[in-house]
Design a protein around this motif. Sequence first.
Motif, short mmCIF file in Angstrom:
data_model
loop_
_atom_site.label_atom_id
_atom_site.label_comp_id
_atom_site.label_asym_id
_atom_site.label_seq_id
_atom_site.Cartn_x
_atom_site.Cartn_y
_atom_site.Cartn_z
N ALA A 422 0.82 -1.21 0.00
CA ALA A 422 0.00 0.00 0.00
C ALA A 422 0.85 1.26 0.00
O ALA A 422 0.47 2.27 -0.61
CB ALA A 422 -0.93 0.00 1.21
N ARG A 423 1.97 1.23 0.69
CA ARG A 423 2.88 2.40 0.76
C ARG A 423 4.27 1.97 0.35
O ARG A 423 5.08 1.53 1.17
CB ARG A 423 2.89 2.99 2.17
N ARG A 424 4.55 2.12 -0.93
CA ARG A 424 5.79 1.58 -1.49
C ARG A 424 7.02 2.43 -1.16
O ARG A 424 8.14 1.99 -1.42
CB ARG A 424 5.65 1.44 -3.00
N GLU A 425 6.83 3.64 -0.65
CA GLU A 425 7.98 4.50 -0.35
C GLU A 425 8.29 4.55 1.13
O GLU A 425 9.34 5.06 1.53
CB GLU A 425 7.71 5.92 -0.87
N SER A 426 7.38 4.08 1.98
CA SER A 426 7.56 4.19 3.43
C SER A 426 8.24 2.96 4.00
O SER A 426 8.21 1.87 3.41
CB SER A 426 6.20 4.37 4.12
N THR A 427 8.83 3.13 5.18
CA THR A 427 9.36 2.00 5.93
C THR A 427 8.24 1.40 6.76
O THR A 427 7.55 2.12 7.49
CB THR A 427 10.51 2.45 6.86
#
Length: 549
Positions: A422-427
Amino acid sequence: MPSVSAHVALTLAQHIDAVFGVMGNGNAYFLDAIETQTDAVFTAVRHEQGAVVAADAHFRTSGRIAAGTSTYGAGFTNTLTALAEAVQARVPLVLVVGDEPTSGPRPWDVDQIALASAVGARTYTVGRADAAATTVIAIEHALTYRVPVVLAIPYDVAALEAGEVPEAPSPRIPAPLAPRGEFADAMLDEIATALAGAERPFLLAGRGAWLSGASTALGELAAATGALTASSALGRGVFPDTRYDLGVTGGFGADGAMELVRSADVAVVFGAGLNQFTMRFGDLFAPGTRVFQIDIAAAATHAHVGGFVRADARLAAEELVARIGDAGSAHSWRESVDVAAARTYDRGDDLAPDGRLDPRSAARRIAELLPEDRVVVSDGGHFIGWANMYWPVAAPDRMMMVGTAFQSIGLGWPSVVGAALARRESTVVLTSGDGGGLMAIADLESAVRAAGGRGMAVVWNDAAYGAEVNLYGLKGLAEGPMRIPEVDFAAFGAAVGAEGVVVRTLSDLDRLANWVEEDPSSRPFLLLDLRVSGDVIAPYQQEIIRVNS
């Protein structure tokens, strides 16, 4: 010609771009169509429970509905705990499953419709002539009522030719529930008058307020009334101005913050269910506090509520801002208190008296090192207090507890899978205990594969089912069944491609500091195996112990 399964897959993919699951006899044709005929992304998990958990976490993180899939029979029954959690948490998703043939059950079949109904999920069964339309209806039901639905494909129709896929209409979603009628109008007037005249106004918001998009309006209302704010555990970060926010209410709240809440003379609650934990088992508000609630539930959800409006949180908050206008409170309660000091937690010691790591100091140190752009997913267990207390998050979709609605453990690892997609840029940061971590260990591999260097996990390893030790061990019950031989989670992680680090002292967390600075595209998934003391009991557990003693 497209099969019935292809009709389901092609229609589903018009509205859902993420599918999680385990392949089997009952969903083989469906997955073939997803893989070869749609742009939807299929991510394999290793246990069917994880298919539902990943779809659940995907929605909580992104607000976009996702799908899980499993075969019939044992594959389907493996999903039931996660399905029950999604029902309890009001999370929309579609679970595509195989089912018994239309000719009748085979010796190994079970009544899947009854099983789904028992945990609160409705089943839609597709046929040869209506697969596309039924798929749309299932999605529409899930989004309208914010619940999971089961979409069943009978075994003997899955591969039948069904003709060209018809153009399916988009799901119809009801408009937000506006406050309607004389009673609602009068109650909003009463709430506005109470807030405008309050000396110590307080606003509390939950996940429902976030889902309604109420953050901006709630910020305006807090500013207009001079109110202090706080949230439920699932609503953390919903208020935009953190200067006057007391954090989480209930057992995760700081003592000083909860004292301020108890001193409020008027409290208005938006989109929060007011369960026993949020309400500190009835002690959150003082007896003289006037408590109002705004929610889409049919009626007030706690006995302390004195006035209720059934409405969407955003629409009601906007109405209140308009009503109050420039007539907000002349008092400056929030300017007279030290909010930052009130929401401060115990720093803890480097090591607990038993020589193991103090979870409070470990949580505080990890909070200092975690990347700012992070999504925290939590399993269930005693340890849930530490992340909720010490790790701030930017918004409710940055912190989720998959399992707590149904009081389940063992749903943590596959939560990473859904959140990472869902959030490909977050850790993505998992917080888990050793009990729940072992229960779902098959999907440690899924988490490592899905998140890679954008993922990490913190396992609070106290060699016990900590909540049970705290509740029942202290009552003198036999502790043998409550204890777990200490497990090397770092080695588990290394076996599936992660970097595992055993953390016995705060200095061992220096690896996290270095890991954060590395390039996510080349660094490994990081698993921190924290050997923490079970003697340090989280405040929320102390509260439960007090109530149950």
